[in-house]
Design a protein around this motif. Structure first.
Motif, PDB file in Angstrom:
ATOM      1  N   LEU A  73       6.067   2.191   2.881  1.00  0.00           N
ATOM      2  CA  LEU A  73       5.005   1.983   3.873  1.00  0.00           C
ATOM      3  C   LEU A  73       5.346   2.645   5.197  1.00  0.00           C
ATOM      4  O   LEU A  73       4.478   3.201   5.872  1.00  0.00           O
ATOM      5  N   ALA A  89       1.148  -6.922  10.301  1.00  0.00           N
ATOM      6  CA  ALA A  89       1.716  -7.181   8.982  1.00  0.00           C
ATOM      7  C   ALA A  89       1.018  -8.314   8.255  1.00  0.00           C
ATOM      8  O   ALA A  89       1.577  -8.866   7.304  1.00  0.00           O
ATOM      9  N   ASN A 132       2.291 -11.037  -0.105  1.00  0.00           N
ATOM     10  CA  ASN A 132       3.558 -11.683  -0.462  1.00  0.00           C
ATOM     11  C   ASN A 132       3.348 -13.152  -0.809  1.00  0.00           C
ATOM     12  O   ASN A 132       4.044 -13.703  -1.668  1.00  0.00           O
ATOM     13  N   LEU A 143       0.653  -7.624   4.516  1.00  0.00           N
ATOM     14  CA  LEU A 143       1.890  -7.822   3.774  1.00  0.00           C
ATOM     15  C   LEU A 143       2.147  -9.302   3.522  1.00  0.00           C
ATOM     16  O   LEU A 143       2.542  -9.704   2.421  1.00  0.00           O
ATOM     17  N   LEU A 158      -2.737  -1.593   7.608  1.00  0.00           N
ATOM     18  CA  LEU A 158      -2.538  -1.244   6.206  1.00  0.00           C
ATOM     19  C   LEU A 158      -3.711  -1.750   5.383  1.00  0.00           C
ATOM     20  O   LEU A 158      -4.127  -2.907   5.503  1.00  0.00           O
ATOM     21  N   TRP A 189       8.410  -4.817   9.181  1.00  0.00           N
ATOM     22  CA  TRP A 189       7.307  -3.897   9.467  1.00  0.00           C
ATOM     23  C   TRP A 189       7.009  -3.937  10.961  1.00  0.00           C
ATOM     24  O   TRP A 189       6.432  -4.885  11.471  1.00  0.00           O
ATOM     25  N   ASP A 199      -2.994   1.058   0.307  1.00  0.00           N
ATOM     26  CA  ASP A 199      -1.606   1.112   0.770  1.00  0.00           C
ATOM     27  C   ASP A 199      -0.727   0.044   0.129  1.00  0.00           C
ATOM     28  O   ASP A 199       0.223   0.355  -0.599  1.00  0.00           O
ATOM     29  N   ILE A 200      -1.035  -1.232   0.405  1.00  0.00           N
ATOM     30  CA  ILE A 200      -0.108  -2.310   0.051  1.00  0.00           C
ATOM     31  C   ILE A 200       0.002  -2.492  -1.456  1.00  0.00           C
ATOM     32  O   ILE A 200       1.088  -2.747  -2.000  1.00  0.00           O
ATOM     33  N   GLN A 201      -1.105  -2.368  -2.168  1.00  0.00           N
ATOM     34  CA  GLN A 201      -1.099  -2.645  -3.610  1.00  0.00           C
ATOM     35  C   GLN A 201      -0.162  -1.717  -4.377  1.00  0.00           C
ATOM     36  O   GLN A 201       0.415  -2.114  -5.400  1.00  0.00           O
ATOM     37  N   VAL A 259      -5.386  -2.906   1.843  1.00  0.00           N
ATOM     38  CA  VAL A 259      -4.857  -3.607   0.677  1.00  0.00           C
ATOM     39  C   VAL A 259      -4.883  -2.716  -0.560  1.00  0.00           C
ATOM     40  O   VAL A 259      -3.877  -2.559  -1.266  1.00  0.00           O
ATOM     41  N   SER A 303       9.960  -1.114  -0.693  1.00  0.00           N
ATOM     42  CA  SER A 303       8.522  -1.166  -0.416  1.00  0.00           C
ATOM     43  C   SER A 303       8.243  -0.892   1.051  1.00  0.00           C
ATOM     44  O   SER A 303       7.318  -0.152   1.405  1.00  0.00           O
TER      45      SER A 303
END
Length: 642
Positions: free
Chosen positions: A248, A40, A47, A43, A93, A87, A98-100, A95, A244
């Motif tokens: 994921l 994670a 964050n 993330l 993941l 998570w 996935d995360i964006q 960036v 969110s």
């Protein structure tokens, strides 16, 4: 110079940062691994950028010190890391892919550009200088699989502050996430190069590891800016975070299903190949059986002509239509004329149903009993024994081949590799890759190795089963043994740490200040002992465990406050205590009448016998007391007089 920001006086640490010094802020228990977020880090980095931009919108660029004070607080760091606890997947993941695109970050962050290059100070310096050209605060999310960290530029009035956030424990911050702050581009670039060093050049020349080394020798930097103030959304942040994570998690499940589909497709192809091999073998055996049947039938036809046989259903040697009571049918048909053999149904020896019945799994009757029964029927019908013997021999060969095929099938089933479902990664693994604990939770070696290595790096002992720790009311979790640590293959450094932790449950590391050496001693003896003795040869140092003061062999009894040693010294020197306040008194000369010098004591006593004469400040009372006491005691001591 690098040091940790002291939480007792945060303004002093922030002032040092603004003066150009680098500072590291870290709190114990705030790494991504404390929230089960093994993968994670992406993330946590995103964050951090989101929370920092939110603080900048709240305070503004003019209040840079307030922004720094807020971002370095323990509550803010815990808030940033809290996203990792939701998570639990080990899926890495990306960036940008996935995360964006999850709602939490898509609404608050805007991607400006992406930069690629080798992980060295020059690349990081160019990236930070590119961020300085932007008119607002910015963040770069740096990825070098499998690690992701964040570096932000906090724009202030006439000064920029660079903040590096790393959710992984490092030697500079071993117990939690690290936040490094500096105003220098060179310092920030050097710190990034230290956190993400380039791969060893010798690895690039190895053909087997070339692509892995190339992967470690490249990083990507995604530069984000704020998407604007988000307004008063505190009450909605938790729901956005949860949604969110659900997105994921669903993507991770889809990726996991795709992996399982690929694996099942591969296994299906292997099974289809096994089935084809078995069908080919069965076809060959059927051809052998048909050939033997045709040869036997030809011999039986040439030996003699058979009397006519009445028209009836298929013979009962192997045919599926055999009557239940063969002898009763013979009695019915003996008195009738028998038609020629050519008009009968398909012969039981050469009938097409025989090979199929030979290899059916439910084939369980005794061939010899059936053939013996049919042999009696042949004799009653007038058949000779030649064809019966040929049928018996053929049936015997069928039985042998049937047993061989059954044995081959059992051997094949026994040699098929068995799989198990890992309780951590939830993937099917070969049984040979399993690890067995006392709690009987099935786990693969990869998952156990990752769990053990992380706990060793955190110096946690004993290491418990990760599955047992998630179960409620489990008061006896499984324990990782030393033998298992050896079997899963940790490196030499980690195994040395393991041995130290394993030894620490029975011993204490004792350090001798005299010989400057350390040695482990028994923990129970150490707890029960009041004084400690150095067990090393050629060192007889003894000291008190409570006050760490050395003992003198043959000296007075030891006391941590020094009273016993003082009593011994005073008796040895002939000194006296004040009878009232117990102040030690030494006479330099004169008579035996002593006056205590402690304020407010006003005690007069005799130095010869140590008794109280009078306690008063009045001259008359003092003179009367002295006269009364020294009628029986000696006021002056004369040399040589006893």
């Amino acid at each position: 110079m690098v040091s940790t920001l002291q939480r007792t006086s945060p303004d002093d640490g922030i002032a040092d940062i603004l003066q150009g010094k680098e500072r590291i802020v870290s709190y114990a228990g705030t790494s991504q691994f404390n929230g089960r977020g093994v993968s994670a880090c992406g993330l946590a980095a995103m964050n951090f950028a989101r929370v920092l931009f939110e603080l900048i919108h709240i305070y503004g660029q003019e209040r840079l010190i307030d922004v720094l004070r807020a971002i370095t607080s323990k509550e803010t760091i815990q808030d940033i890391i809290s996203i990792c606890s939701g998570w639990s997947s080990d899926l890495h993941l990306d960036v940008e892919e996935d995360i964006q695109h999850v709602p939490l970050f898509e609404k608050s962050l805007k991607l400006v550009s992406t930069r690629f290059g080798p992980p060295n100070a020059s690349y990081f310096k160019r990236t930070l200088q590119n961020m300085q050209t932007l008119n607002s605060s910015a963040a770069v999310i740096i990825t070098r699989p499998p690690e992701i960290i964040a570096c932000t530029k906090i724009k202030g009035t006439g000064m920029d502050v660079f903040a590096i956030f790393d959710s992984h424990p490092r030697p500079s911050y071993p117990s939690g996430a690290g936040l490094i702050l500096s105003t220098s581009v060179d310092q920030a670039a050097a710190r990034l190069a230290n956190i993400l060093p380039a791969a060893d050049s010798s690895l690039l020349s190895q053909g087997g590891l070339q692509w892995q080394a190339q992967l470690l020798n490249n990083v990507s930097g995604h530069i984000f800016v704020s998407n604007g103030p988000c307004g008063d959304m505190r009450e909605m942040q938790q729901s956005v975070v949860e949604s969110s994570l659900v997105v994921l998690r669903l993507r991770a499940e889809v990726a996991d299903l795709k992996k399982k589909n690929v694996r099942l497709t591969s296994e299906t192809k292997v099974l289809e190949g096994d089935i084809q091999c078995l069908e080919d073998a069965l076809s060959v055996e059927r051809q052998k059986v048909t050939s033997l049947q045709a040869s036997s039938n030809l011999k039986a036809t040439q030996s003699r002509s058979v009397p006519p046989i009445p028209t009836r259903p298929m013979n009962a040697i192997a045919g599926p239509s055999r009557p239940t009571d063969f002898s009763s049918n013979l009695k019915v048909t003996q008195s009738r004329s028998v038609p020629p053999i050519s008009t009968r149904p398909t012969n039981t020896i050469t009938g097409p149903s025989r090979p199929t019945d030979l290899y059916r799994a439910e084939y369980s009757f005794s061939s010899y009993e059936t053939l013996a029964h049919d042999r009696d029927a042949h004799e009653e019908w007038g058949l000779d024994s030649l064809s019966t013997a040929a049928a018996l021999e053929l049936q015997h060969s069928f039985d042998i081949e049937d047993r061989q095929l059954r044995n081959q099938m059992q051997t094949l089933v026994a040699t098929i590799p068995r799989n198990f479902l890992c309780s951590i990664c939830m993937e099917e693994q070969p049984v040979d890759n399993s690890v067995v604990l006392d709690c009987n939770h099935p786990m693969c070696r990869t998952c156990v190795r990752g769990h053990v290595c992380s706990k060793i790096d955190e110096h946690r002992f004993p290491i418990l089963c990760p599955v047992c720790m998630t179960e409620q009311n489990n008061n006896q979790p499984g324990v990782i043994s030393g033998l298992l640590v050896q079997q899963i293959g940790v490196d030499e450094r980690q195994y040395m740490i393991w041995e130290e932790m394993e030894l620490s449950q029975h011993s204490v590391l004792l350090h001798c200040r005299k010989c400057q050496r350390s040695v482990p001693v028994d923990k129970q003896e150490h707890e029960e002992s009041r004084m400690l003795v150095c067990p090393l040869p050629e060192c007889n140092h003894i000291w008190c465990k409570s006050c760490q003061q050395s003992f003198t062999i043959g000296g007075p009894p030891h006391s941590c406050d020094g009273t016993s040693e003082l009593d011994h010294l005073m008796k040895q020197r002939g000194w006296k205590y004040c009878p009232n306040c117990k102040t030690p008194v030494q006479r330099d000369g004169g008579c035996s009448h002593m006056t205590c010098i402690s304020p407010g004591c006003n005690t007069h006593f005799c130095y010869v016998c140590g008794k109280l004469i009078v306690r008063s400040a009045l001259r008359s009372e003092i003179q009367n007391g002295i006269s009364a006491h020294y009628r029986v005691c000696q006021l002056f001591e004369y040399p040589g007089r006893e």
